[in-house]
Design an enzyme around this catalytic site. Structure first.
Site, PDB file in Angstrom:
ATOM      1  N   HIS A  39       1.230  -1.807   0.160  1.00  0.00           N
ATOM      2  CA  HIS A  39       0.018   0.036   0.151  1.00  0.00           C
ATOM      3  C   HIS A  39       0.740   1.041   0.310  1.00  0.00           C
ATOM      4  O   HIS A  39       1.972   1.362   0.909  1.00  0.00           O
ATOM      5  CB  HIS A  39      -0.973   0.517   1.261  1.00  0.00           C
ATOM      6  CG  HIS A  39      -1.855  -1.393   1.866  1.00  0.00           C
ATOM      7  ND1 HIS A  39      -1.186  -2.467   2.268  1.00  0.00           N
ATOM      8  CD2 HIS A  39      -3.493  -0.968   1.539  1.00  0.00           C
ATOM      9  CE1 HIS A  39      -2.444  -2.695   2.278  1.00  0.00           C
ATOM     10  NE2 HIS A  39      -3.441  -2.561   1.877  1.00  0.00           N
ATOM     11  N   ASP A  42       2.713   1.618   3.107  1.00  0.00           N
ATOM     12  CA  ASP A  42       3.649   1.221   3.300  1.00  0.00           C
ATOM     13  C   ASP A  42       5.186   1.053   3.686  1.00  0.00           C
ATOM     14  O   ASP A  42       5.403   0.868   4.550  1.00  0.00           O
ATOM     15  CB  ASP A  42       3.348  -0.721   3.544  1.00  0.00           C
ATOM     16  CG  ASP A  42       1.880  -1.031   3.839  1.00  0.00           C
ATOM     17  OD1 ASP A  42       0.783  -0.910   4.271  1.00  0.00           O
ATOM     18  OD2 ASP A  42       0.979  -1.773   2.814  1.00  0.00           O
ATOM     19  N   GLU A  98     -10.338  -6.713  -4.999  1.00  0.00           N
ATOM     20  CA  GLU A  98     -10.359  -8.283  -4.123  1.00  0.00           C
ATOM     21  C   GLU A  98     -11.699  -8.289  -2.677  1.00  0.00           C
ATOM     22  O   GLU A  98     -12.044  -7.663  -2.141  1.00  0.00           O
ATOM     23  CB  GLU A  98      -9.112  -8.006  -2.762  1.00  0.00           C
ATOM     24  CG  GLU A  98      -8.801  -9.029  -1.710  1.00  0.00           C
ATOM     25  CD  GLU A  98      -7.543  -8.496  -1.002  1.00  0.00           C
ATOM     26  OE1 GLU A  98      -6.323  -8.095  -1.651  1.00  0.00           O
ATOM     27  OE2 GLU A  98      -7.307  -8.924   0.040  1.00  0.00           O
ATOM     28  N   GLU A 156      -8.639 -14.202  -2.328  1.00  0.00           N
ATOM     29  CA  GLU A 156      -7.852 -14.263  -0.513  1.00  0.00           C
ATOM     30  C   GLU A 156      -8.366 -15.071   0.321  1.00  0.00           C
ATOM     31  O   GLU A 156     -10.289 -15.657   0.088  1.00  0.00           O
ATOM     32  CB  GLU A 156      -8.622 -13.015   0.093  1.00  0.00           C
ATOM     33  CG  GLU A 156      -7.312 -12.649   1.402  1.00  0.00           C
ATOM     34  CD  GLU A 156      -6.899 -11.972   2.106  1.00  0.00           C
ATOM     35  OE1 GLU A 156      -6.780 -11.182   1.347  1.00  0.00           O
ATOM     36  OE2 GLU A 156      -6.784 -11.477   3.974  1.00  0.00           O
ATOM     37  N   HIS A 213     -11.538 -14.488   2.873  1.00  0.00           N
ATOM     38  CA  HIS A 213     -12.253 -13.659   2.785  1.00  0.00           C
ATOM     39  C   HIS A 213     -13.222 -14.558   2.176  1.00  0.00           C
ATOM     40  O   HIS A 213     -14.848 -14.319   2.293  1.00  0.00           O
ATOM     41  CB  HIS A 213     -11.655 -12.387   1.664  1.00  0.00           C
ATOM     42  CG  HIS A 213     -10.804 -10.610   2.284  1.00  0.00           C
ATOM     43  ND1 HIS A 213     -10.292 -10.395   1.910  1.00  0.00           N
ATOM     44  CD2 HIS A 213     -10.304 -11.483   3.149  1.00  0.00           C
ATOM     45  CE1 HIS A 213     -10.158  -9.802   2.345  1.00  0.00           C
ATOM     46  NE2 HIS A 213      -9.523 -10.563   2.963  1.00  0.00           N
ATOM     47  N   ASP A 239      -4.731 -13.961  -2.783  1.00  0.00           N
ATOM     48  CA  ASP A 239      -3.591 -13.484  -1.865  1.00  0.00           C
ATOM     49  C   ASP A 239      -3.902 -14.858  -0.879  1.00  0.00           C
ATOM     50  O   ASP A 239      -4.959 -15.094  -0.459  1.00  0.00           O
ATOM     51  CB  ASP A 239      -5.246 -12.636  -0.702  1.00  0.00           C
ATOM     52  CG  ASP A 239      -3.993 -11.438  -1.080  1.00  0.00           C
ATOM     53  OD1 ASP A 239      -3.160 -10.736  -2.099  1.00  0.00           O
ATOM     54  OD2 ASP A 239      -4.335  -9.708  -0.637  1.00  0.00           O
ATOM     55  N   ASP A 273     -10.650 -12.229  10.505  1.00  0.00           N
ATOM     56  CA  ASP A 273      -9.135 -12.766   9.342  1.00  0.00           C
ATOM     57  C   ASP A 273      -8.316 -13.128   9.890  1.00  0.00           C
ATOM     58  O   ASP A 273      -7.695 -11.441  10.506  1.00  0.00           O
ATOM     59  CB  ASP A 273      -9.148 -11.219   8.287  1.00  0.00           C
ATOM     60  CG  ASP A 273      -8.618 -11.344   7.329  1.00  0.00           C
ATOM     61  OD1 ASP A 273      -8.344 -12.777   6.561  1.00  0.00           O
ATOM     62  OD2 ASP A 273      -8.547  -9.960   6.790  1.00  0.00           O
ATOM     63  N   ASP A 293      -5.375 -14.167   9.372  1.00  0.00           N
ATOM     64  CA  ASP A 293      -4.205 -13.731   8.350  1.00  0.00           C
ATOM     65  C   ASP A 293      -3.576 -14.839   8.311  1.00  0.00           C
ATOM     66  O   ASP A 293      -1.970 -14.623   8.750  1.00  0.00           O
ATOM     67  CB  ASP A 293      -4.522 -12.450   8.339  1.00  0.00           C
ATOM     68  CG  ASP A 293      -4.769 -11.889   7.409  1.00  0.00           C
ATOM     69  OD1 ASP A 293      -5.960 -12.098   6.338  1.00  0.00           O
ATOM     70  OD2 ASP A 293      -5.154 -10.269   7.487  1.00  0.00           O
ATOM     71  N   ASP A 335      -0.570 -12.495   2.166  1.00  0.00           N
ATOM     72  CA  ASP A 335      -1.031 -11.211   2.747  1.00  0.00           C
ATOM     73  C   ASP A 335      -1.773 -12.163   4.198  1.00  0.00           C
ATOM     74  O   ASP A 335      -2.149 -13.004   4.178  1.00  0.00           O
ATOM     75  CB  ASP A 335      -2.050 -11.053   1.828  1.00  0.00           C
ATOM     76  CG  ASP A 335      -2.899  -9.952   2.454  1.00  0.00           C
ATOM     77  OD1 ASP A 335      -2.655  -9.718   3.911  1.00  0.00           O
ATOM     78  OD2 ASP A 335      -3.791  -9.053   2.349  1.00  0.00           O
TER      79      ASP A 335
HETATM   80  C1  XLS Z   1      -8.150  -6.419   4.315  1.00  0.00           C
HETATM   81  C2  XLS Z   1      -6.635  -7.111   2.934  1.00  0.00           C
HETATM   82  C3  XLS Z   1      -6.061  -6.201   2.355  1.00  0.00           C
HETATM   83  C4  XLS Z   1      -5.830  -6.463   0.981  1.00  0.00           C
HETATM   84  C5  XLS Z   1      -4.374  -4.929   0.012  1.00  0.00           C
HETATM   85  O1  XLS Z   1      -8.383  -7.931   4.841  1.00  0.00           O
HETATM   86  O2  XLS Z   1      -6.808  -8.539   2.966  1.00  0.00           O
HETATM   87  O3  XLS Z   1      -4.206  -6.439   3.043  1.00  0.00           O
HETATM   88  O4  XLS Z   1      -5.218  -7.232   0.468  1.00  0.00           O
HETATM   89  O5  XLS Z   1      -5.748  -3.862   0.759  1.00  0.00           O
HETATM   90 NI    NI Z   2      -5.666  -9.155   1.094  1.00  0.00          NI
HETATM   91 NI    NI Z   3      -7.136  -9.994   4.385  1.00  0.00          NI
END
Ligand code: XLS
Ligand code: NI
Ligand code: NI
Length: 442
Positions: A107, A110, A238, A274, A277, A302, A313, A315, A345
């Protein structure tokens, strides 16, 4: 302000990570991911196109709603924000190069922290993008995608492109313009939109139709700007159903595809799917991939995993080879990635506080994907699976079934056939058999 670059080593205890084969017990080696190994018509590296996520790996401090940061990131210690950005980039490229991942994703903020004014933020971005150009050139690492963070700053609490205040929409546009510029300058293959705050909490204060039309207008403007200014890659949306918004407009793949089709955006936009998600939307990852693939809109993924008990989430890094094999079956049958790839991700757990933990996390994820790629490829090569799938639908391959598919029959024709053919014989779906078939290759 004078800055220093390229002087510090951040991951002293780790050298370059290599493939050593499945019998290796070296925790800093790949046991399955061999970038140069050919699988079908491509190498593993070409199939998987791994990317490191800048935000989780180099910005994430381990802070959560209940506690302070746990990862004491040495590259975030300088007093000057530009110096911190350069240090962070040195650390990022050291890690990415040592682990041998070909791509990264970021981003805008970032790369460097947002400043007090838009002008100053743009100035910071220009400097750090110039440095990224240099680092990419030296290392050969490439940008898989760029994006803009339109969710962290308080101004976006009511959304970015879907905000009820036009002034906020303008600010979001400025950020997207700058992030597209950065992506173009760095040769990025894709540009991502994740609509974290593009949604709402209560209909009592929300004009959903107007907000969604604003989103479509905004995406078309971004597309036009990108195409006019040298972006030849893929725009990606996404999907995610919730978190941080209660209702997110980009709920899942089917919702996003309908939205893109309605607003005539499907020729420039594809999907970035993702794992976590998908599961938040009560789908499997494979389901979301298949929905995207069937619309010709499978762009990138992702990679991560959720928790089977927690409904958010989390991750986590992927480690389930069986599930990934099912996913790779969809990806391979859709023809694989073109501009897209596999972006991690994912974040190390809050108590994984050593620099080495970042290596273990990525090595595990890459090996899991490599195993799944090998398994999925072998399944498709061996052929029992594809024969099974073809035979399951063979009643549509000739005769009346074929005429139905090609639109030659009416509802009444089908009724007549029902009379003539009598009660159908029950045919097993063979789910357990096909699951066992998959397990043979995993
Ligand atoms: C958040 C998203 C984010 C996107 C990029 O849940 O996964 O990380 O991949 O903005
Ligand atoms: Ni993501
Ligand atoms: Ni995410």
């Amino acid at each position: 302000m004078n800055v220093t670059t390229g002087t510090t080593t951040y991951f002293k205890n780790v050298q370059a990570v290599h493939y050593e084969g499945k019998d290796s017990n070296n925790p800093f080696a790949f046991r399955f991911y061999c970038p140069t190994q050919t699988v079908g018509n491509k190498t593993m590296a070409e199939h998987l196109r791994f990317a490191v996520a800048y935000w989780h790996s180099f910005c994430g401090t381990g802070a959560d709603p209940f506690g302070a940061p746990t990862r004491n990131l040495p590259w975030l210690q300088a007093a000057d924000p530009m110096q911190r950005a350069y240090d962070k980039m040195d650390a990022a490229f050291e890690f990415i190069t040592k682990i041998g991942i070909p791509f990264y994703c970021f981003h805008d903020y970032d790369l460097v922290e947002e400043a007090a004014t838009l002008g100053e933020s743009e100035d910071r971005l220009r400097k750090i993008v110039a440095y990224a150009q240099q680092k990419q050139q030296e290392s050969g690492v490439q940008l898989l995608w760029g994006t803009a963070n339109l969710f962290s700053h308080p101004r976006y609490m009511n959304g970015a492109a879907t905000n009820s205040d036009f002034q906020v929409v303008c600010h979001a546009a400025a950020q997207v313009k700058n992030a597209i510029d950065a992506t173009v300058a760095l040769g990025g293959s894709n540009y991502v939109f994740w609509g974290g705050r593009e949604g709402y909490a209560s209909l009592l204060n929300t004009n959903m139709k107007r907000e969604q039309e604003h989103l479509a207008r905004f995406l078309a403007m971004a597309r036009d700007y990108g195409r006019r200014n040298g972006f030849t890659g893929t725009f990606l949306i996404e999907p995610k159903p919730m978190e941080p918004s209660k209702h997110q407009y980009d709920f899942d793949a089917a919702t996003v595809i309908a939205f893109l089709r309605q607003h005539d955006l499907l020729s420039d936009f594809k999907l970035n799917i993702e794992v976590n998600h998908a599961t938040l939307a009560h789908h499997t990852f494979q389901h979301e991939l298949q929905v995207a693939a069937d619309a010709g809109a499978l762009g990138s993924i992702d990679a991560n995993r959720g928790d089977y008990q927690n409904g958010w989430d989390t991750d986590q890094f992927p480690n389930n080879v069986y599930e990934l094999t099912e996913a790779l079956l969809v990806i391979l049958q859709a023809g694989g990635f073109t501009t897209g790839g596999v972006n991690f991700d994912a974040k190390v757990r809050r108590n994984s506080v050593d620099p080495e933990d970042l290596f273990f996390a990525h090595i595990g994820g890459m090996d899991a994907f490599a195993r799944a790629l090998l398994a999925a490829h072998a399944i498709l090569e061996e052929g029992t699976y594809t024969t099974f799938m073809r035979e399951r639908y063979e009643s549509f391959d000739q005769g009346a079934g074929r005429d139905f598919e090609t639109g030659k029959l009416s509802l009444n024709d089908l009724r007549e056939l029902a009379h003539r053919l009598g009660e159908p014989v029950a045919r097993s779906g063979r789910q357990e058999w096909v699951e066992n078939l998959l397990a043979r290759f995993v």
